[in-house]
Enzyme design. Structure first.
Site, PDB file in Angstrom:
ATOM      1  NE  ARG A 178     -26.209  -2.950 -50.418  1.00  0.00           N
ATOM      2  CZ  ARG A 178     -26.465  -2.206 -49.326  1.00  0.00           C
ATOM      3  NH1 ARG A 178     -25.519  -1.994 -48.426  1.00  0.00           N
ATOM      4  NH2 ARG A 178     -27.656  -1.690 -49.149  1.00  0.00           N
TER       5      ARG A 178
ATOM      6  CE  LYS B  64     -10.432 -14.265 -65.811  1.00  0.00           C
ATOM      7  NZ  LYS B  64      -9.522 -13.159 -65.548  1.00  0.00           N
TER       8      LYS B  64
ATOM      9  CE1 TYR C 205      -7.687  -9.547 -67.465  1.00  0.00           C
ATOM     10  CE2 TYR C 205      -8.645  -7.763 -66.198  1.00  0.00           C
ATOM     11  CZ  TYR C 205      -8.785  -8.803 -67.084  1.00  0.00           C
ATOM     12  OH  TYR C 205     -10.020  -9.096 -67.591  1.00  0.00           O
TER      13      TYR C 205
ATOM     14  CG  ASP D   8      -4.379 -10.114 -60.162  1.00  0.00           C
ATOM     15  OD1 ASP D   8      -4.626 -11.327 -59.985  1.00  0.00           O
ATOM     16  OD2 ASP D   8      -5.008  -9.403 -60.977  1.00  0.00           O
TER      17      ASP D   8
HETATM   18  C1  LIG Z   1      -9.593 -11.758 -65.389  1.00  0.00           C
HETATM   19  C2  LIG Z   1      -8.581 -11.076 -64.559  1.00  0.00           C
HETATM   20  C3  LIG Z   1      -8.924  -9.968 -63.756  1.00  0.00           C
HETATM   21  C4  LIG Z   1     -10.310  -9.351 -63.765  1.00  0.00           C
HETATM   22  O1  LIG Z   1     -11.253 -10.208 -63.205  1.00  0.00           O
HETATM   23  P1  LIG Z   1     -12.807 -10.225 -63.650  1.00  0.00           P
HETATM   24  O2  LIG Z   1     -13.378 -11.279 -62.766  1.00  0.00           O
HETATM   25  O3  LIG Z   1     -12.852 -10.545 -65.107  1.00  0.00           O
HETATM   26  O4  LIG Z   1     -13.348  -8.858 -63.374  1.00  0.00           O
HETATM   27  C5  LIG Z   1      -7.930  -9.394 -62.972  1.00  0.00           C
HETATM   28  N1  LIG Z   1      -6.663  -9.882 -62.979  1.00  0.00           N
HETATM   29  C6  LIG Z   1      -6.307 -10.934 -63.732  1.00  0.00           C
HETATM   30  C7  LIG Z   1      -4.897 -11.410 -63.705  1.00  0.00           C
HETATM   31  C8  LIG Z   1      -7.246 -11.567 -64.550  1.00  0.00           C
HETATM   32  O5  LIG Z   1      -6.868 -12.596 -65.320  1.00  0.00           O
END
Ligand SMILES: *Cc1c(COP(=O)(O)O)cnc(C)c1O
Length: 403
Positions: A66, A215, A118, A190
Site C-alpha cells: 500500500r 481516460k 466534472y 484537472d
Molecule cells: C472521469 C473523470 C474524472 C473522474 O475519474 P475516475 O477515474 O472516473 O474516478 C475526473 N475528471 C475528469 C475530467 C474526468 O473525465
C-alpha cells in the site's frame, strides 16, 4: 540500448531528467528500465504485498505494497516525466485522487471551483466535502477575473478543468494561477481532457495536476485509476502521507496496464486529434447541425487561448444537432461504429447525451447555465479509420434529422 534515463537510483523520488528527451522517448522509457534481476525488457507485475528486510528497517525501498510497490512507482515516474513534474502519486481512481487532495486541506477550508467541473468532482465537493466542513464556491471562469470576488480568508484551493466538459470552454491557466497565488492558495488543474501530450499545466503555474488515468492515459477503457503530479516537495509529502494513510491506491496490475497504455499516448493523441479535427469540420458543414464546439476550430470563441496554452486541441468534441431531444436520441440510436456510452479517451469512438447521461445529476438550472441542452451530443473521437467514422455520422444524421 535504452538511454540512461535515471539521475540516481533512489527509489523514493521521481528523478527522471525531464528536459533531455522528447515526449515519445520519455513515454516509452521513463520509469521503465529493464528488470535488473532478469533483464526482462518489460518489468514484471509485482504482486507481493510485503518485502523482505535484511535487518530491521533495512530494505530495497519497499516495505508494504500500500505504501509503495514497483509497478506503481514505475507508473508514477513515467507520468511525472510526461507532465514535467518532480513527483507523481497514483490512486485507485480519478475521484480518489480528488478526495485525497481535498482531505489535505483539513476541515474549515474553502475551495473555489470552476462551475462546469466534472460531475463526479461536483458531487464530491457538494455532497461529501460539504459534510466535512469544507465549503465550495462555483464560479464561471471564462473571464479569470471572476475569481477575485470568490476568495475568502480560508480559501486553500482553486480547482479548474480546461477544456471543460462537455461544452469545451477554456480557462486561462496562467491568469488563474497568478490570481490564486496572490491569495496564497494553490491551483489544481484537472488535465484529463488534454493529456500531458497536449498541455502541461505545471509549466503554466499550476501547483497540482490531476488526471483520471481511466481516460486517455491508460487509453484502452480497461483500467480505473487516477494520478496527481506536483513539483513542490511539501505538497508531495502531505499527499503521499494521505495516499498511504487513506489507502485509495491502484493495484499492481492496473499500474502495469496503465504503464503499458502510457507508452503509446503520443501516437494515440495525434490520431485522436487528426480524426476529431476532420469530424469537427465535417459537422460544421452539415445542414443538420446547429453548432460544433471544438477548440481546434477557428469558430471556437477561445481558439486563440487554446493555441496559446496548449500544443493541440485533443479528441473531444460536442455538437448541437438541429432539433431537440428527439433528434439527439435518433442520432445516438443509429450510430454504429460509435458506441453510445459514458466515459472517454479510449481508442474506440464513443458518443453520449450529456443532459441525460454524464450530466443528469446537475439541476436543470445548472445544466442551462453551462449550456448542456437537450440537443447537445458529446463525442469521444477514437482512432479508427476516420472515413468510416464520417460515414457513420452521416448516416445517423440522415436518419435523425429529416430535411
Ligand atoms: C472521469 C473523470 C474524472 C473522474 O475519474 P475516475 O477515474 O472516473 O474516478 C475526473 N475528471 C475528469 C475530467 C474526468 O473525465
Amino acid at each position: 540500448m535504452a538511454p540512461n534515463l535515471k539521475e540516481n537510483d533512489d527509489n523514493n523520488v521521481n528523478h527522471f531528467k525531464v528536459k533531455e528527451f522528447g515526449f515519445g522517448t520519455r513515454a516509452i522509457h521513463a520509469g521503465q528500465d529493464p528488470d535488473p534481476s532478469t533483464g526482462a525488457v518489460i518489468p514484471p507485475i509485482s504482486l507481493s504485498t510485503t518485502y523482505k528486510q535484511s535487518a530491521i528497517g533495512v530494505h530495497k525501498g519497499y516495505e508494504y505494497s500500500r505504501s509503495s510497490n514497483p509497478n506503481r512507482s514505475a507508473f508514477e515516474e513515467s507520468i511525472a516525466s510526461l507532465e514535467k513534474g518532480k513527483f507523481a502519486l497514483a490512486f485507485s481512481s480519478g475521484s480518489a485522487t480528488t478526495a485525497t487532495i481535498v482531505t489535505s486541506i483539513g476541515t474549515n477550508g474553502h475551495i473555489i471551483s470552476v462551475d462546469d467541473v466534472y460531475g463526479g468532482t461536483n458531487r464530491y465537493f457538494t455532497k461529501v466535502a460539504g459534510t466535512q466542513g469544507i465549503e465550495v464556491t462555483f464560479v464561471n471562469l471564462l473571464d479569470p477575473k471572476n475569481i477575485e470576488d470568490a476568495f475568502k480568508h480560508n480559501t486553500k484551493i482553486v480547482w479548474i478543468e480546461t477544456p471543460t466538459n462537455p461544452t469545451l470552454r477554456l480557462i486561462d491557466i496562467k491568469a488563474v494561477a497568478n490570481i490564486t497565488h496572490q491569495h496564497n492558495a494553490i491551483l489544481v488543474v484537472d488535465n484529463t481532457f488534454m493529456s500531458p501530450y497536449f498541455q502541461n499545466p505545471l509549466e503554466l503555474g499550476a501547483d497540482i495536476v490531476v488526471h483520471s488515468v481511466t481516460k486517455y492515459i491508460n487509453g484502452h477503457s480497461d483500467v480505473v485509476m487516477g494520478v496527481a503530479i506536483m513539483n513542490d516537495g511539501e505538497i508531495y509529502n502531505k499527499i503521499k502521507f494521505l495516499q498511504n494513510a487513506i489507502g485509495a491506491v491502484p493495484s499492481s496490475f492496473d499500474s502495469w496496464l496503465a504503464s503499458r497504455g502510457l507508452k503509446t499516448l503520443h501516437l494515440r493523441m495525434r490520431q485522436h486529434q487528426e480524426n476529431a479535427t476532420k469530424i469537427a469540420k465535417f459537422l460544421e458543414k452539415s445542414g443538420k447541425v446547429e453548432q460544433v464546439i471544438y477548440p481546434g476550430l477557428e469558430s471556437h470563441p477561445q481558439h486563440l487561448l487554446a493555441k496559446k496554452q496548449a500544443r493541440g486541441f485533443g479528441g473531444m468534441l460536442s455538437f448541437r444537432i438541429k432539433g431537440g431531444f428527439k433528434e439527439a436520441d435518433g442520432f445516438l440510436k443509429n450510430i454504429k461504429i460509435f458506441t453510445l456510452a459514458e466515459s472517454l479517451g479510449g481508442v474506440e469512438s464513443l458518443a453520449e447525451h450529456p443532459a441525460r447521461m454524464t450530466h443528469a445529476s446537475l439541476s436543470e438550472e445548472h445544466r442551462n447555465a453551462v449550456g448542456v441542452t437537450d440537443n447537445l451530443i458529446r463525442l469521444s473521437v477514437g482512432v479508427e479509420d476516420v472515413d468510416d467514422l464520417l460515414e457513420d455520422i452521416q448516416q445517423a444524421l440522415d436518419i435523425a434529422v429529416q430535411d
